[in-house]
Design an enzyme around this catalytic site. Structure first.
Site, PDB file in Angstrom:
ATOM      1  N   ASP A   1       0.797  -1.227   0.000  1.00 48.24           N
ATOM      2  CA  ASP A   1       0.000   0.000   0.000  1.00 48.24           C
ATOM      3  C   ASP A   1       0.828   1.275   0.000  1.00 48.24           C
ATOM      4  OD1 ASP A   1       0.713   0.375   2.719  1.00 48.24           O
ATOM      5  OD2 ASP A   1      -1.221   1.355   3.046  1.00 48.24           O
ATOM      6  N   GLU A   2       2.110   1.183  -0.331  1.00 53.77           N
ATOM      7  CA  GLU A   2       2.879   2.434  -0.406  1.00 53.77           C
ATOM      8  C   GLU A   2       4.100   2.377  -1.322  1.00 53.77           C
ATOM      9  OE1 GLU A   2       5.176   3.364   3.399  1.00 53.77           O
ATOM     10  OE2 GLU A   2       3.664   1.917   4.060  1.00 53.77           O
TER      11      GLU A   2
HETATM   12  P1  DGT Z   1      -4.091   4.357   6.838  1.00 58.09           P
HETATM   13  O1  DGT Z   1      -2.930   4.318   5.898  1.00 58.09           O
HETATM   14  O2  DGT Z   1      -3.748   4.910   8.183  1.00 58.09           O
HETATM   15  O3  DGT Z   1      -5.309   5.010   6.258  1.00 58.09           O
HETATM   16  O4  DGT Z   1      -4.550   2.849   7.130  1.00 58.09           O
HETATM   17  P2  DGT Z   1      -3.951   1.488   6.589  1.00 58.09           P
HETATM   18  O5  DGT Z   1      -4.901   0.400   7.000  1.00 58.09           O
HETATM   19  O6  DGT Z   1      -3.685   1.557   5.113  1.00 58.09           O
HETATM   20  O7  DGT Z   1      -2.643   1.361   7.453  1.00 58.09           O
HETATM   21  P3  DGT Z   1      -1.137   1.093   7.034  1.00 58.09           P
HETATM   22  O8  DGT Z   1      -0.749   1.941   5.877  1.00 58.09           O
HETATM   23  O9  DGT Z   1      -0.335   1.234   8.284  1.00 58.09           O
HETATM   24  O10 DGT Z   1      -1.116  -0.456   6.646  1.00 58.09           O
HETATM   25  C1  DGT Z   1      -1.438  -0.931   5.359  1.00 58.09           C
HETATM   26  C2  DGT Z   1      -2.102  -2.303   5.449  1.00 58.09           C
HETATM   27  O11 DGT Z   1      -1.245  -3.221   6.141  1.00 58.09           O
HETATM   28  C3  DGT Z   1      -3.404  -2.300   6.240  1.00 58.09           C
HETATM   29  O12 DGT Z   1      -4.528  -2.011   5.434  1.00 58.09           O
HETATM   30  C4  DGT Z   1      -3.458  -3.688   6.817  1.00 58.09           C
HETATM   31  C5  DGT Z   1      -2.019  -4.092   6.983  1.00 58.09           C
HETATM   32  N1  DGT Z   1      -1.611  -3.945   8.391  1.00 58.09           N
HETATM   33  C6  DGT Z   1      -1.189  -2.823   9.032  1.00 58.09           C
HETATM   34  N2  DGT Z   1      -0.944  -3.057  10.326  1.00 58.09           N
HETATM   35  C7  DGT Z   1      -1.201  -4.386  10.522  1.00 58.09           C
HETATM   36  C8  DGT Z   1      -1.142  -5.253  11.669  1.00 58.09           C
HETATM   37  O13 DGT Z   1      -0.794  -4.869  12.792  1.00 58.09           O
HETATM   38  N3  DGT Z   1      -1.487  -6.585  11.456  1.00 58.09           N
HETATM   39  C9  DGT Z   1      -1.858  -7.049  10.215  1.00 58.09           C
HETATM   40  N4  DGT Z   1      -2.162  -8.337  10.062  1.00 58.09           N
HETATM   41  N5  DGT Z   1      -1.937  -6.260   9.129  1.00 58.09           N
HETATM   42  C10 DGT Z   1      -1.624  -4.951   9.283  1.00 58.09           C
HETATM   43 CA    CA Z   2      -2.143   2.942   4.217  1.00 55.65          CA
HETATM   44 CA    CA Z   3       1.333   2.075   4.661  1.00 57.83          CA
END
Ligand code: DGT
Ligand code: CA
Ligand code: CA
Length: 364
Positions: free
Chosen positions: A111-112
Protein backbone atom coordinates in the site's frame (compact mmCIF):
# COMPACT_ATOMS: atom_id res chain seq x y z
CA UNK A 1 22.96 19.92 -5.05
CA UNK A 2 19.82 20.17 -7.10
CA UNK A 3 16.57 20.06 -5.12
CA UNK A 4 14.69 16.85 -5.71
CA UNK A 5 10.96 16.32 -5.69
CA UNK A 6 9.83 13.12 -4.05
CA UNK A 7 6.30 11.72 -3.55
CA UNK A 8 5.28 9.27 -0.87
CA UNK A 9 1.97 7.66 -1.76
CA UNK A 10 0.03 5.60 0.78
CA UNK A 11 -3.38 4.01 0.19
CA UNK A 12 -5.98 4.89 2.82
CA UNK A 13 -7.21 2.16 5.23
CA UNK A 14 -6.08 -0.20 2.55
CA UNK A 15 -7.52 -3.69 3.21
CA UNK A 16 -10.79 -2.23 4.46
CA UNK A 17 -11.06 0.13 1.51
CA UNK A 18 -10.54 -2.80 -0.87
CA UNK A 19 -13.53 -4.48 0.79
CA UNK A 20 -15.60 -1.30 0.31
CA UNK A 21 -14.66 -1.21 -3.36
CA UNK A 22 -16.18 -4.61 -4.09
CA UNK A 23 -19.13 -4.01 -1.82
CA UNK A 24 -20.01 -0.28 -1.69
CA UNK A 25 -22.82 -0.93 0.81
CA UNK A 26 -20.09 -1.29 3.43
CA UNK A 27 -19.11 2.36 3.13
CA UNK A 28 -21.54 3.62 5.78
CA UNK A 29 -20.75 0.79 8.23
CA UNK A 30 -17.81 0.13 10.55
CA UNK A 31 -15.62 -2.36 8.64
CA UNK A 32 -12.92 -4.45 10.32
CA UNK A 33 -10.62 -6.74 8.35
CA UNK A 34 -9.53 -9.64 10.54
CA UNK A 35 -6.73 -12.17 10.61
CA UNK A 36 -8.50 -15.12 12.21
CA UNK A 37 -5.94 -17.26 13.94
CA UNK A 38 -7.75 -20.57 13.54
CA UNK A 39 -11.08 -22.14 12.68
CA UNK A 40 -12.74 -20.45 15.63
CA UNK A 41 -14.90 -17.39 15.15
CA UNK A 42 -13.36 -14.80 17.38
CA UNK A 43 -9.68 -15.39 17.96
CA UNK A 44 -7.14 -13.33 16.07
CA UNK A 45 -6.32 -9.70 15.41
CA UNK A 46 -7.60 -6.76 13.42
CA UNK A 47 -5.45 -6.07 10.32
CA UNK A 48 -7.10 -2.73 9.69
CA UNK A 49 -10.43 -0.93 9.88
CA UNK A 50 -12.20 1.82 7.95
CA UNK A 51 -12.45 5.32 9.43
CA UNK A 52 -15.99 4.74 10.73
CA UNK A 53 -14.69 1.86 12.86
CA UNK A 54 -11.64 3.88 13.92
CA UNK A 55 -13.97 6.38 15.60
CA UNK A 56 -14.66 3.59 18.08
CA UNK A 57 -10.99 3.11 18.80
CA UNK A 58 -10.43 0.20 16.42
CA UNK A 59 -6.85 -0.03 15.12
CA UNK A 60 -4.45 -2.50 13.55
CA UNK A 61 -3.26 -5.24 15.86
CA UNK A 62 -5.98 -5.25 18.52
CA UNK A 63 -7.75 -8.56 19.29
CA UNK A 64 -10.94 -9.25 17.34
CA UNK A 65 -12.90 -9.85 20.53
CA UNK A 66 -11.81 -6.50 21.87
CA UNK A 67 -12.94 -4.80 18.66
CA UNK A 68 -16.32 -6.54 18.81
CA UNK A 69 -16.80 -5.25 22.32
CA UNK A 70 -15.96 -1.70 21.32
CA UNK A 71 -18.40 -1.87 18.42
CA UNK A 72 -21.17 -3.48 20.44
CA UNK A 73 -23.59 -0.58 19.92
CA UNK A 74 -23.04 -0.68 16.15
CA UNK A 75 -25.17 -3.61 15.08
CA UNK A 76 -24.24 -2.86 11.47
CA UNK A 77 -20.52 -3.57 12.07
CA UNK A 78 -18.88 -5.92 9.61
CA UNK A 79 -15.97 -8.27 10.37
CA UNK A 80 -14.36 -9.77 7.29
CA UNK A 81 -11.46 -12.21 6.84
CA UNK A 82 -8.38 -10.96 4.98
CA UNK A 83 -8.23 -11.73 1.25
CA UNK A 84 -4.62 -11.01 0.32
CA UNK A 85 -4.94 -12.13 -3.30
CA UNK A 86 -7.64 -9.58 -3.93
CA UNK A 87 -5.73 -6.79 -2.14
CA UNK A 88 -2.63 -7.54 -4.19
CA UNK A 89 -4.69 -7.41 -7.38
CA UNK A 90 -6.06 -4.00 -6.37
CA UNK A 91 -2.61 -2.82 -5.33
CA UNK A 92 -1.06 -3.84 -8.65
CA UNK A 93 -3.55 -1.77 -10.63
CA UNK A 94 -2.84 1.37 -8.61
CA UNK A 95 0.92 0.74 -8.56
CA UNK A 96 0.91 0.57 -12.37
CA UNK A 97 -0.60 4.02 -12.58
CA UNK A 98 1.98 5.39 -10.14
CA UNK A 99 4.87 3.70 -11.86
CA UNK A 100 3.96 5.36 -15.14
CA UNK A 101 4.08 8.77 -13.47
CA UNK A 102 7.58 8.53 -12.00
CA UNK A 103 11.17 9.02 -13.14
CA UNK A 104 12.18 6.53 -10.47
CA UNK A 105 9.65 4.27 -8.75
CA UNK A 106 10.35 2.51 -5.46
CA UNK A 107 7.84 -0.08 -4.30
CA UNK A 108 7.76 -0.26 -0.51
CA UNK A 109 4.83 -2.56 0.19
CA UNK A 110 1.30 -3.42 -0.96
CA UNK A 111 0.00 0.00 0.00
CA UNK A 112 2.88 2.43 -0.41
CA UNK A 113 5.62 3.64 -2.72
CA UNK A 114 8.07 6.50 -3.30
CA UNK A 115 8.32 8.32 -6.62
CA UNK A 116 11.11 10.61 -7.72
CA UNK A 117 9.46 13.02 -10.18
CA UNK A 118 12.14 15.75 -10.28
CA UNK A 119 12.81 15.52 -14.02
CA UNK A 120 9.28 15.28 -15.26
CA UNK A 121 8.14 18.32 -13.28
CA UNK A 122 11.39 20.19 -13.97
CA UNK A 123 12.01 20.70 -10.26
CA UNK A 124 8.85 22.82 -9.98
CA UNK A 125 6.68 22.27 -6.89
CA UNK A 126 3.59 23.75 -8.58
CA UNK A 127 3.84 21.24 -11.38
CA UNK A 128 4.55 18.54 -8.82
CA UNK A 129 1.38 19.27 -6.93
CA UNK A 130 -0.63 19.10 -10.18
CA UNK A 131 0.97 15.76 -10.98
CA UNK A 132 0.12 14.46 -7.50
CA UNK A 133 -3.49 15.53 -7.97
CA UNK A 134 -3.59 13.82 -11.37
CA UNK A 135 -2.30 10.58 -9.88
CA UNK A 136 -4.94 10.73 -7.16
CA UNK A 137 -7.69 11.35 -9.75
CA UNK A 138 -6.46 8.59 -11.98
CA UNK A 139 -6.31 6.00 -9.17
CA UNK A 140 -9.74 7.12 -8.04
CA UNK A 141 -11.20 6.76 -11.55
CA UNK A 142 -9.58 3.50 -12.56
CA UNK A 143 -9.36 1.63 -9.26
CA UNK A 144 -11.91 3.56 -7.12
CA UNK A 145 -9.25 3.78 -4.43
CA UNK A 146 -8.34 6.82 -2.38
CA UNK A 147 -4.79 7.54 -1.30
CA UNK A 148 -2.78 10.21 0.46
CA UNK A 149 0.29 11.84 -1.03
CA UNK A 150 3.16 13.74 0.54
CA UNK A 151 5.29 15.96 -1.73
CA UNK A 152 8.65 17.35 -0.58
CA UNK A 153 12.37 17.41 -1.38
CA UNK A 154 13.04 14.04 0.31
CA UNK A 155 11.65 10.68 1.41
CA UNK A 156 11.55 11.53 5.10
CA UNK A 157 9.41 14.65 4.83
CA UNK A 158 7.17 13.10 2.16
CA UNK A 159 6.51 10.09 4.39
CA UNK A 160 5.47 12.41 7.21
CA UNK A 161 3.45 14.59 4.82
CA UNK A 162 1.46 11.70 3.30
CA UNK A 163 0.24 10.84 6.78
CA UNK A 164 -0.56 14.46 7.67
CA UNK A 165 -4.08 14.77 6.21
CA UNK A 166 -5.43 11.28 5.92
CA UNK A 167 -7.65 10.05 4.29
CA UNK A 168 -7.59 11.43 0.73
CA UNK A 169 -4.86 13.93 1.61
CA UNK A 170 -2.38 15.90 -0.45
CA UNK A 171 0.30 17.74 1.51
CA UNK A 172 2.95 19.70 -0.35
CA UNK A 173 6.02 20.89 1.55
CA UNK A 174 8.34 22.97 -0.67
CA UNK A 175 11.86 23.72 0.64
CA UNK A 176 10.93 27.09 2.14
CA UNK A 177 8.06 25.56 4.18
CA UNK A 178 9.96 22.65 5.76
CA UNK A 179 10.56 24.20 9.17
CA UNK A 180 7.10 25.68 9.41
CA UNK A 181 5.67 22.24 8.61
CA UNK A 182 7.83 20.09 10.86
CA UNK A 183 8.26 22.40 13.87
CA UNK A 184 4.85 21.94 15.54
CA UNK A 185 4.65 18.16 14.95
CA UNK A 186 5.12 15.72 17.78
CA UNK A 187 8.56 14.18 17.85
CA UNK A 188 7.09 10.69 17.36
CA UNK A 189 5.87 11.71 13.88
CA UNK A 190 9.42 11.07 12.71
CA UNK A 191 9.65 7.53 11.32
CA UNK A 192 11.76 5.39 13.62
CA UNK A 193 11.00 7.34 16.77
CA UNK A 194 8.93 5.07 18.97
CA UNK A 195 7.59 5.05 22.49
CA UNK A 196 10.95 4.68 24.16
CA UNK A 197 12.65 7.60 22.44
CA UNK A 198 9.57 9.74 22.79
CA UNK A 199 9.50 9.03 26.52
CA UNK A 200 13.14 9.96 26.88
CA UNK A 201 12.47 13.30 25.18
CA UNK A 202 9.38 13.84 27.34
CA UNK A 203 11.58 13.48 30.42
CA UNK A 204 13.64 16.36 29.04
CA UNK A 205 10.35 18.26 28.47
CA UNK A 206 10.82 18.06 24.72
CA UNK A 207 7.61 17.18 22.93
CA UNK A 208 7.70 18.71 19.48
CA UNK A 209 10.17 18.66 16.61
CA UNK A 210 11.02 22.31 17.15
CA UNK A 211 11.89 21.56 20.81
CA UNK A 212 14.30 18.75 19.90
CA UNK A 213 15.99 21.07 17.41
CA UNK A 214 17.45 22.90 20.38
CA UNK A 215 19.66 19.92 21.21
CA UNK A 216 23.12 19.78 19.66
CA UNK A 217 24.40 16.67 17.96
CA UNK A 218 26.72 15.75 20.86
CA UNK A 219 23.88 15.59 23.35
CA UNK A 220 21.83 13.47 20.94
CA UNK A 221 24.74 11.14 20.29
CA UNK A 222 25.36 10.71 23.98
CA UNK A 223 21.70 9.97 24.62
CA UNK A 224 20.89 7.67 21.69
CA UNK A 225 24.19 6.50 20.23
CA UNK A 226 26.04 7.91 17.28
CA UNK A 227 23.94 6.48 14.48
CA UNK A 228 20.53 7.27 15.96
CA UNK A 229 21.73 10.60 17.30
CA UNK A 230 22.84 11.73 13.86
CA UNK A 231 19.61 10.49 12.31
CA UNK A 232 17.49 12.44 14.79
CA UNK A 233 19.66 15.55 14.46
CA UNK A 234 19.17 15.58 10.69
CA UNK A 235 15.55 14.44 10.73
CA UNK A 236 14.30 17.28 12.95
CA UNK A 237 15.91 19.66 10.45
CA UNK A 238 14.10 17.89 7.60
CA UNK A 239 17.38 16.62 6.20
CA UNK A 240 17.53 13.22 4.58
CA UNK A 241 19.51 12.25 1.49
CA UNK A 242 18.32 8.69 0.91
CA UNK A 243 17.72 8.34 -2.83
CA UNK A 244 14.56 6.84 -4.29
CA UNK A 245 15.82 3.46 -5.46
CA UNK A 246 14.27 1.62 -8.39
CA UNK A 247 12.19 -1.23 -7.07
CA UNK A 248 9.24 -2.73 -8.88
CA UNK A 249 6.14 -4.21 -7.39
CA UNK A 250 7.12 -7.81 -7.88
CA UNK A 251 4.90 -9.46 -5.38
CA UNK A 252 4.40 -13.08 -4.57
CA UNK A 253 1.53 -15.29 -5.55
CA UNK A 254 0.37 -17.57 -2.79
CA UNK A 255 -2.46 -19.82 -1.67
CA UNK A 256 -3.16 -21.34 1.70
CA UNK A 257 -5.88 -23.76 2.77
CA UNK A 258 -7.17 -25.12 6.04
CA UNK A 259 -6.97 -28.91 5.78
CA UNK A 260 -10.09 -31.02 6.29
CA UNK A 261 -8.29 -32.56 9.26
CA UNK A 262 -5.00 -31.91 11.05
CA UNK A 263 -2.42 -34.29 9.66
CA UNK A 264 1.23 -35.07 9.04
CA UNK A 265 0.72 -37.85 6.51
CA UNK A 266 2.65 -37.35 3.31
CA UNK A 267 -0.04 -38.76 1.04
CA UNK A 268 -2.84 -36.59 2.41
CA UNK A 269 -0.70 -33.46 2.40
CA UNK A 270 0.54 -34.24 -1.06
CA UNK A 271 -2.98 -34.34 -2.47
CA UNK A 272 -3.71 -30.95 -0.99
CA UNK A 273 -0.41 -29.58 -2.20
CA UNK A 274 -1.19 -30.54 -5.80
CA UNK A 275 -4.47 -28.63 -5.62
CA UNK A 276 -2.59 -25.58 -4.35
CA UNK A 277 -0.01 -25.93 -7.13
CA UNK A 278 -2.76 -25.85 -9.74
CA UNK A 279 -4.36 -22.78 -8.23
CA UNK A 280 -1.13 -20.80 -7.94
CA UNK A 281 -0.07 -21.92 -11.38
CA UNK A 282 -3.34 -20.63 -12.86
CA UNK A 283 -2.57 -17.18 -11.46
CA UNK A 284 1.00 -17.26 -12.74
CA UNK A 285 -0.20 -18.13 -16.23
CA UNK A 286 -3.00 -15.60 -16.21
CA UNK A 287 -0.55 -12.85 -15.26
CA UNK A 288 2.07 -14.00 -17.79
CA UNK A 289 4.73 -14.27 -15.10
CA UNK A 290 7.62 -16.58 -14.36
CA UNK A 291 8.88 -17.45 -10.90
CA UNK A 292 12.30 -18.34 -9.65
CA UNK A 293 11.54 -19.32 -6.09
CA UNK A 294 9.01 -21.72 -4.57
CA UNK A 295 8.04 -21.94 -0.92
CA UNK A 296 5.68 -23.99 1.21
CA UNK A 297 4.44 -23.24 4.68
CA UNK A 298 2.58 -24.97 7.49
CA UNK A 299 0.42 -23.52 10.18
CA UNK A 300 0.76 -26.29 12.76
CA UNK A 301 -1.86 -27.45 15.23
CA UNK A 302 -0.41 -25.26 17.97
CA UNK A 303 -0.65 -22.32 15.49
CA UNK A 304 3.12 -22.06 15.12
CA UNK A 305 4.48 -21.63 11.59
CA UNK A 306 7.01 -23.58 9.62
CA UNK A 307 8.24 -22.72 6.15
CA UNK A 308 10.75 -23.81 3.56
CA UNK A 309 11.66 -22.36 0.22
CA UNK A 310 13.96 -23.07 -2.68
CA UNK A 311 15.53 -20.97 -5.41
CA UNK A 312 15.32 -22.52 -8.88
CA UNK A 313 18.09 -22.47 -11.40
CA UNK A 314 16.12 -20.47 -13.97
CA UNK A 315 12.86 -18.56 -14.00
CA UNK A 316 10.04 -20.78 -15.17
CA UNK A 317 6.27 -20.93 -15.50
CA UNK A 318 6.10 -24.70 -15.60
CA UNK A 319 3.45 -26.47 -13.51
CA UNK A 320 5.55 -29.60 -13.43
CA UNK A 321 8.51 -27.79 -11.94
CA UNK A 322 6.27 -26.13 -9.37
CA UNK A 323 4.84 -29.53 -8.40
CA UNK A 324 8.23 -31.21 -8.26
CA UNK A 325 9.87 -28.48 -6.19
CA UNK A 326 7.03 -28.12 -3.72
CA UNK A 327 6.83 -31.89 -3.34
CA UNK A 328 10.51 -32.02 -2.43
CA UNK A 329 10.04 -29.21 0.05
CA UNK A 330 7.10 -31.05 1.57
CA UNK A 331 9.12 -34.23 2.02
CA UNK A 332 11.98 -32.33 3.61
CA UNK A 333 9.67 -30.38 5.87
CA UNK A 334 8.00 -33.57 7.08
CA UNK A 335 11.25 -35.16 8.24
CA UNK A 336 11.19 -35.19 12.03
CA UNK A 337 7.72 -33.64 11.97
CA UNK A 338 6.18 -34.35 15.37
CA UNK A 339 3.23 -31.99 15.43
CA UNK A 340 0.28 -32.22 13.02
CA UNK A 341 -0.45 -29.57 10.43
CA UNK A 342 -3.58 -27.46 10.32
CA UNK A 343 -3.07 -25.25 7.27
CA UNK A 344 -0.92 -25.77 4.20
CA UNK A 345 0.25 -23.06 1.84
CA UNK A 346 2.52 -22.52 -1.13
CA UNK A 347 3.94 -19.42 -2.75
CA UNK A 348 6.02 -18.44 -5.74
CA UNK A 349 8.28 -15.38 -5.58
CA UNK A 350 11.10 -13.73 -7.54
CA UNK A 351 8.60 -13.00 -10.28
CA UNK A 352 9.45 -11.70 -13.71
CA UNK A 353 7.54 -10.89 -16.86
CA UNK A 354 7.38 -13.46 -19.61
CA UNK A 355 7.66 -10.71 -22.19
CA UNK A 356 11.23 -9.63 -22.60
CA UNK A 357 12.59 -13.02 -21.59
CA UNK A 358 14.33 -14.80 -24.39
CA UNK A 359 12.74 -18.05 -25.49
CA UNK A 360 15.86 -19.83 -24.44
CA UNK A 361 15.48 -19.02 -20.74
CA UNK A 362 11.87 -20.03 -20.99
CA UNK A 363 12.72 -23.27 -22.61
CA UNK A 364 15.25 -24.49 -20.13
P1 DGT B 1 -4.09 4.36 6.84
O1 DGT B 1 -2.93 4.32 5.90
O2 DGT B 1 -3.75 4.91 8.18
O3 DGT B 1 -5.31 5.01 6.26
O4 DGT B 1 -4.55 2.85 7.13
P2 DGT B 1 -3.95 1.49 6.59
O5 DGT B 1 -4.90 0.40 7.00
O6 DGT B 1 -3.68 1.56 5.11
O7 DGT B 1 -2.64 1.36 7.45
P3 DGT B 1 -1.14 1.09 7.03
O8 DGT B 1 -0.75 1.94 5.88
O9 DGT B 1 -0.33 1.23 8.28
O10 DGT B 1 -1.12 -0.46 6.65
C1 DGT B 1 -1.44 -0.93 5.36
C2 DGT B 1 -2.10 -2.30 5.45
O11 DGT B 1 -1.25 -3.22 6.14
C3 DGT B 1 -3.40 -2.30 6.24
O12 DGT B 1 -4.53 -2.01 5.43
C4 DGT B 1 -3.46 -3.69 6.82
C5 DGT B 1 -2.02 -4.09 6.98
N1 DGT B 1 -1.61 -3.95 8.39
C6 DGT B 1 -1.19 -2.82 9.03
N2 DGT B 1 -0.94 -3.06 10.33
C7 DGT B 1 -1.20 -4.39 10.52
C8 DGT B 1 -1.14 -5.25 11.67
O13 DGT B 1 -0.79 -4.87 12.79
N3 DGT B 1 -1.49 -6.58 11.46
C9 DGT B 1 -1.86 -7.05 10.22
N4 DGT B 1 -2.16 -8.34 10.06
N5 DGT B 1 -1.94 -6.26 9.13
C10 DGT B 1 -1.62 -4.95 9.28
CA1 CA C 1 -2.14 2.94 4.22
CA1 CA D 1 1.33 2.07 4.66
Amino acid sequence: METKIVFHIDFDYFYAQCEEIRNPELKSKPVCVCVFSDRGENTGAIATANYTARKYGIKSGIPILFAKKRLEERKDSVFLPVDFDYYIETSEKAMNIMQNSADVFEYVGKDEAYLDVTKRVEGDFKKASHLAQQIKNSIREKVKLSCSIGVSPNKLISKIASNFQKPDGLTVVPPDKIHEFLGPLRIRTIPGIGNKTEKRFAEMSLERIKDVKKLDVFTLNKEFGRKNGAYIYNAVRGENNEPVKKREATIQYSKIITLKRDSKELQFLHENLMVLCNEVHDIVRKKSKMFKSVGINFVQSDLSNKSKSRMLRNPTDSLEELQRTSEQLLKEALENQTITIRRLGIKVTELSEIQGQSDITRFF
